[in-house]
Structure formats: C-alpha cells, structure tokens
Write a protein that holds these residues in place. Structure first.
Motif, PDB file in Angstrom:
ATOM      1  N   ILE A 235       0.752  -1.294  -0.042  1.00  0.00           N
ATOM      2  CA  ILE A 235      -0.099  -0.119  -0.163  1.00  0.00           C
ATOM      3  C   ILE A 235       0.873   1.099   0.096  1.00  0.00           C
ATOM      4  O   ILE A 235       0.458   2.295  -0.575  1.00  0.00           O
ATOM      5  CB  ILE A 235      -0.953  -0.125   1.323  1.00  0.00           C
ATOM      6  N   ASP A 236       1.732   1.254   0.841  1.00  0.00           N
ATOM      7  CA  ASP A 236       2.758   2.413   1.054  1.00  0.00           C
ATOM      8  C   ASP A 236       4.274   2.102   1.396  1.00  0.00           C
ATOM      9  O   ASP A 236       4.538   1.557   2.718  1.00  0.00           O
ATOM     10  CB  ASP A 236       2.093   3.137   2.264  1.00  0.00           C
ATOM     11  N   PRO A 237       5.158   2.034   0.472  1.00  0.00           N
ATOM     12  CA  PRO A 237       6.315   1.424   0.535  1.00  0.00           C
ATOM     13  C   PRO A 237       7.176   2.395   1.750  1.00  0.00           C
ATOM     14  O   PRO A 237       8.269   1.978   2.208  1.00  0.00           O
ATOM     15  CB  PRO A 237       7.230   1.491  -0.745  1.00  0.00           C
ATOM     16  N   GLN A 238       6.698   3.405   1.698  1.00  0.00           N
ATOM     17  CA  GLN A 238       7.184   4.317   2.874  1.00  0.00           C
ATOM     18  C   GLN A 238       6.633   4.253   4.328  1.00  0.00           C
ATOM     19  O   GLN A 238       6.913   5.031   5.083  1.00  0.00           O
ATOM     20  CB  GLN A 238       7.218   5.928   2.256  1.00  0.00           C
ATOM     21  N   ASN A 239       5.747   3.358   4.518  1.00  0.00           N
ATOM     22  CA  ASN A 239       5.236   3.268   5.885  1.00  0.00           C
ATOM     23  C   ASN A 239       6.278   3.105   6.841  1.00  0.00           C
ATOM     24  O   ASN A 239       7.132   2.501   6.608  1.00  0.00           O
ATOM     25  CB  ASN A 239       4.118   2.015   5.605  1.00  0.00           C
ATOM     26  N   ASP A 240       6.066   3.371   8.271  1.00  0.00           N
ATOM     27  CA  ASP A 240       6.740   3.359   9.314  1.00  0.00           C
ATOM     28  C   ASP A 240       6.377   2.428  10.164  1.00  0.00           C
ATOM     29  O   ASP A 240       6.503   2.463  11.287  1.00  0.00           O
ATOM     30  CB  ASP A 240       6.715   4.812   9.889  1.00  0.00           C
ATOM     31  N   PHE A 241       5.523   1.370   9.991  1.00  0.00           N
ATOM     32  CA  PHE A 241       5.015   0.315  10.925  1.00  0.00           C
ATOM     33  C   PHE A 241       6.077  -0.200  11.484  1.00  0.00           C
ATOM     34  O   PHE A 241       6.249  -0.523  12.788  1.00  0.00           O
ATOM     35  CB  PHE A 241       4.111  -0.625  10.015  1.00  0.00           C
TER      36      PHE A 241
END
Length: 292
Positions: free
Chosen positions: A254-260
C-alpha cells in the motif's frame, strides 16, 4: 460455587496471598478501581507458575508494564489495519465499478454463493436504512434507495463484512487485479489474510489482550511472495508474529514508505522485558531481510 465479589483492598490481599509484591499499594488500589481485576488475569498468567502462584520477585508493576505494552501494541496494530481496510475497500469499489458499473454489488452473477449474496443484501439494506452517515442520508433524501452507488453503499461495511464480501466474489479479472495490487500470489491466501486481520482488528477495537493471543491461523506462503517475505516458515500461523509479517507485507504494498516496522521496533525497545517468543517470534527474526 461462583466466587463472591471482593473489595479493592481484598483484591490486593488476594494477590498478596499468591505471592505478588507491590511497590505502591495505594496506586494499585486506584488502578484496580478503574480496571477490572479479571481484565488483568491474562497478563498475570505470564508471571505465574502452573499452580497460579506468582514467581518469586514478581511485582504488580511488572504486570502493569506488560498491560501497558499490550495497550500500545494494540493501538499500533489497529492503526495499521485501518490502512489495509481502507485500501481494500477502495480497490473493490474502484476496480468493480469501472468494469461493471455503479450498482454491480447488487447482482448475484458476480458472486460465488448467491444465497450468501442475498443474505448480504438483506442485512446491508437494514444497515443503510439505519445509517447516520450524511452521504447515505443525502442519497435517500434525493434519490431512489436502490440507485445508491457502490462508492457510497460499500463505504459503511465493517472490515469483517468487507472481508466476507470480498471472499464471496467470483475469481474474475477484477479480483485478480486486486490480488496484484496487494502483490499477492494467491487469491485464497489474500482472502485468508483479510479474514484473519479483520478478527485481530475486532480484538483491538474491543481492547482485548493481543500480545500473546492465539488468533485465527493465517496462511503463510511456501514459495515466498512477489514483494519479498520472511524466509523462516517454521512459525506458528496462529500467533501474532505471523500476522505481523502479513500486516507489514500488505502495508509495504500500500505504502512502501510506511513506518510500521520502525514504530514496532521503538515499542519493543521501550518494553525490553516483553518476551517476544510468547508472541510467536522465532530466534534471530531480526536477521530476516524483511525486517531490516
């Protein structure tokens, strides 16, 4: 015989008789006055022996630390699942509307099981009629009820309802496009992931214990996934580690830059006493390129 209710002081005394220590009894009593004693039982088990006596040196504050970790962990997971739920809904609405029109969801020919679809329509009609969403109220005020478009109608589905709705869709090019959007190799696996994650979402929403929970078993890929996955498959599919791997994978799509990932690392660094093996984490899991 059912147990009799205990006063807050008696609850503390009961814990003392089982070997639990306290740094501040007044703070403990205040906590118990705002948190049900049995809400803590699932966290106490981690510090007790087979006879349910506390291990030597255990303090009530140790239990609360684990409780606080779980609270923060639930919030982190809940926020991540929100992104997955919204992305799935957007994909279903967009892909099918573009291919089959705005009212496609009312037609049984797009579904595997027509009886399940009819049951969905019946329950969904009730949900729409009782909805307080302004865009639903506006539509019913100005347009015929059965003309309500999928981008309005399907927006009110819960994640659990949405996952069942998605599972019942025929395997056609639209569903394949959604599979590809999430970088999955199998529709069966994607359906399983959405179902399992929706159950975890409900645990989070109802503030249930999550960290070491035995959850619905999630399917793990035998031959990897297009977006790269963990290599160690000798893990339990019904513990949180496996689910976290799947949540992280979907977020990456969904979002390659996610911070999970980083937020989870920050959380376990804040609570180093939490035993990750009880969440299903295997030894050397941080060496996986997926988690680097």
């Amino acid at each position: 015989m059912p147990n009799k209710p205990l006063s807050i002081k008696d609850q503390v005394q009961n814990l003392k008789t089982k070997g639990l220590n306290f740094e501040n009894e007044a703070a403990t009593e205040l906590f118990l006055s705002n948190n049900n004693y049995y809400r803590l039982k699932g966290y106490m088990f981690a510090f007790q022996d087979s006879n349910r006596y506390f291990k030597p040196g255990t303090f009530f504050e140790n239990v609360i630390e684990l409780y606080n970790f779980d609270s923060a962990f639930r919030s982190l997971v809940f926020n991540a699942i929100e992104k997955i739920e919204i992305a799935l809904r957007a994909q279903v609405i967009f892909c099918y509307a573009m291919q089959y029109g705005e009212n496609w969801y009312r037609k049984s020919r797009y579904f595997k099981d027509s009886s399940k679809h009819l049951d969905f329509l019946s329950k969904h009609k009730q949900a729409l009629n009782s909805s307080k969403e302004l865009f639903i109220i506006h539509h019913f005020k100005h347009y015929p009820p059965l003309s309500i478009e999928c981008w309005k109608s399907l927006e009110i589905l819960s994640f659990g309802e949405l996952s069942k709705f998605f599972e019942n869709l025929n395997a056609d090019p639209c569903k394949t496009d959604i599979k590809d959007h999430f970088k999955m190799s199998s529709l069966d696996m994607l359906e399983n992931w959405f179902h399992c994650i929706s159950i975890i979402r409900n645990i989070c929403a109802h503030h249930g214990r999550l960290w070491n929970r035995t959850v619905w078993s999630i399917m793990l890929p035998i031959n990897g996934l297009p977006g790269g996955f963990v290599q160690n498959m000798s893990v339990s599919g019904n513990k949180m580690y496996a689910s976290l791997c799947c949540i992280q994978y979907l977020l990456n799509a969904i979002d390659p830059q996610n911070d999970f990932k980083q937020r989870f690392f920050d959380l376990i660094n804040k609570y180093p006493s939490v035993k990750l093996n009880e969440m299903g984490f295997p030894p050397n899991w941080r060496n996986e390129s997926f988690w680097r």
